[in-house]
Design a protein around this motif. Structure first.
Motif, PDB file in Angstrom:
ATOM      1  N   VAL A 256      45.417  36.598  43.026  1.00  0.00           N
ATOM      2  CA  VAL A 256      43.793  36.683  42.480  1.00  0.00           C
ATOM      3  C   VAL A 256      43.653  38.243  42.114  1.00  0.00           C
ATOM      4  O   VAL A 256      42.894  38.404  41.129  1.00  0.00           O
ATOM      5  CB  VAL A 256      43.063  37.069  44.219  1.00  0.00           C
ATOM      6  N   TYR A 257      44.185  39.216  42.637  1.00  0.00           N
ATOM      7  CA  TYR A 257      44.280  40.653  41.789  1.00  0.00           C
ATOM      8  C   TYR A 257      44.744  40.482  40.437  1.00  0.00           C
ATOM      9  O   TYR A 257      43.943  41.130  39.712  1.00  0.00           O
ATOM     10  CB  TYR A 257      45.104  41.496  42.688  1.00  0.00           C
ATOM     11  N   ASN A 258      45.683  40.016  40.061  1.00  0.00           N
ATOM     12  CA  ASN A 258      46.311  39.813  38.851  1.00  0.00           C
ATOM     13  C   ASN A 258      45.443  39.243  37.912  1.00  0.00           C
ATOM     14  O   ASN A 258      45.102  39.493  36.676  1.00  0.00           O
ATOM     15  CB  ASN A 258      47.772  39.471  38.734  1.00  0.00           C
ATOM     16  N   TYR A 259      44.948  37.793  38.493  1.00  0.00           N
ATOM     17  CA  TYR A 259      44.119  37.145  37.783  1.00  0.00           C
ATOM     18  C   TYR A 259      42.786  37.840  37.172  1.00  0.00           C
ATOM     19  O   TYR A 259      42.339  37.917  35.955  1.00  0.00           O
ATOM     20  CB  TYR A 259      43.671  35.912  38.500  1.00  0.00           C
ATOM     21  N   LEU A 260      42.108  38.467  38.465  1.00  0.00           N
ATOM     22  CA  LEU A 260      40.643  38.968  37.864  1.00  0.00           C
ATOM     23  C   LEU A 260      41.093  40.256  36.844  1.00  0.00           C
ATOM     24  O   LEU A 260      40.057  40.459  36.418  1.00  0.00           O
ATOM     25  CB  LEU A 260      40.132  39.437  39.168  1.00  0.00           C
ATOM     26  N   MET A 261      42.149  41.142  37.327  1.00  0.00           N
ATOM     27  CA  MET A 261      42.107  42.352  36.601  1.00  0.00           C
ATOM     28  C   MET A 261      42.675  41.869  35.026  1.00  0.00           C
ATOM     29  O   MET A 261      42.437  42.975  34.450  1.00  0.00           O
ATOM     30  CB  MET A 261      43.312  43.297  37.203  1.00  0.00           C
ATOM     31  N   LEU A 262      43.176  41.094  34.896  1.00  0.00           N
ATOM     32  CA  LEU A 262      43.528  40.547  33.396  1.00  0.00           C
ATOM     33  C   LEU A 262      42.635  39.895  32.690  1.00  0.00           C
ATOM     34  O   LEU A 262      43.020  39.693  31.565  1.00  0.00           O
ATOM     35  CB  LEU A 262      45.056  39.793  33.560  1.00  0.00           C
ATOM     36  N   THR A 263      41.472  39.562  33.340  1.00  0.00           N
ATOM     37  CA  THR A 263      40.331  38.585  32.678  1.00  0.00           C
ATOM     38  C   THR A 263      39.501  39.736  32.078  1.00  0.00           C
ATOM     39  O   THR A 263      39.149  40.748  32.685  1.00  0.00           O
ATOM     40  CB  THR A 263      40.005  37.615  33.505  1.00  0.00           C
ATOM     41  N   ASN A 264      38.581  39.196  31.144  1.00  0.00           N
ATOM     42  CA  ASN A 264      37.456  40.164  30.399  1.00  0.00           C
ATOM     43  C   ASN A 264      36.232  39.163  30.577  1.00  0.00           C
ATOM     44  O   ASN A 264      35.407  39.792  29.888  1.00  0.00           O
ATOM     45  CB  ASN A 264      37.906  40.498  28.995  1.00  0.00           C
TER      46      ASN A 264
END
Length: 226
Positions: free
Chosen positions: A178-186
């Motif tokens: 969840v963390y990586n998915y949200l932090m890497l999206t714009n």
């Protein structure tokens, strides 16, 4: 064929304009006409537009410890709090928790949730007693509660992503995913769809015109599943 194309598609630059149609170049060089609003804005709407423009001009805050803010909007207890505690375990410093309980104060069992309650604004009754504002589903009071949660989360500049949840939401992936998915999206994830039933388009009111056309009216979820 070339001349026909030039006629069907008028020149868009000043150089092409003088070659094909010198008499019409004055129209091309004129500034665009100002956009006429559909109605006169209220004072609050005018102020809001100015504030939004200033916010958009503000450079983003750089954080060395980017966190996800989990915003729980609930009437009372959080039945899946133990599950969320396992989800957060071992990832301290990478998330923040905020809880808005509208009807009763929840009794927390996890230290991740203790001291994270956001209190509703109080109003004064005819008896001069402060009472908690009730949050009702589908009412503007729910929007106010969501704004209150978001405002609290924005006080921490390390919060870079915000997830709105209800008491019935559960995590379907582990924290790192969840963390990586949200932090890497714009982009933002908003549940919005056409519902032709009474609980969808049936809720449309003509009073929403002209800001909201009936064809643009959508039903949406107030939580973000992941």
């Amino acid at each position: 064929m070339f001349l026909i194309a030039a006629y069907l598609y008028p020149p868009a630059t000043s150089a092409a304009c003088f070659i094909f149609s010198p008499t019409d170049c004055t129209l091309l060089n004129q500034p665009p006409a100002p956009k006429i609003p559909t109605r006169e804005l209220t004072d609050d709407e005018t102020i809001s537009q100015v504030v939004i423009k200033e916010i958009l001009k503000t450079p983003p805050v750089e954080s060395n410890n980017r966190k996800i803010a989990f915003l729980f909007l609930t009437p009372g207890q959080l039945p899946f709090e133990p599950l969320w505690a396992k989800f957060f375990q071992g990832h301290e410093g990478r998330f923040s928790v905020y809880v808005h309980a509208s009807k009763e104060k929840p009794v927390h069992t996890s230290h991740y949730f203790m001291g994270r309650d956001i209190h509703s604004e109080s109003v004064v009754s005819p008896k001069i007693a402060a009472i908690k504002m009730q949050v009702s589903w589908g009412k503007i009071s729910m929007v106010d509660a969501e704004r209150r949660l978001l405002a609290k989360a924005l006080l921490d500049s390390d919060n870079q992503q915000f997830v709105l949840l209800s008491e019935s939401c559960i995590p379907l992936q582990n924290f790192d995913y969840v963390y990586n998915y949200l932090m890497l999206t714009n982009v933002s994830f908003i549940d919005s769809f056409v519902d032709l039933g009474p609980h969808g388009s049936g809720r449309y009111s003509e009073h929403m015109m002209p800001e909201v056309e009936k064809d643009d009216f959508r039903k949406g979820s107030q939580v973000n599943p992941f």
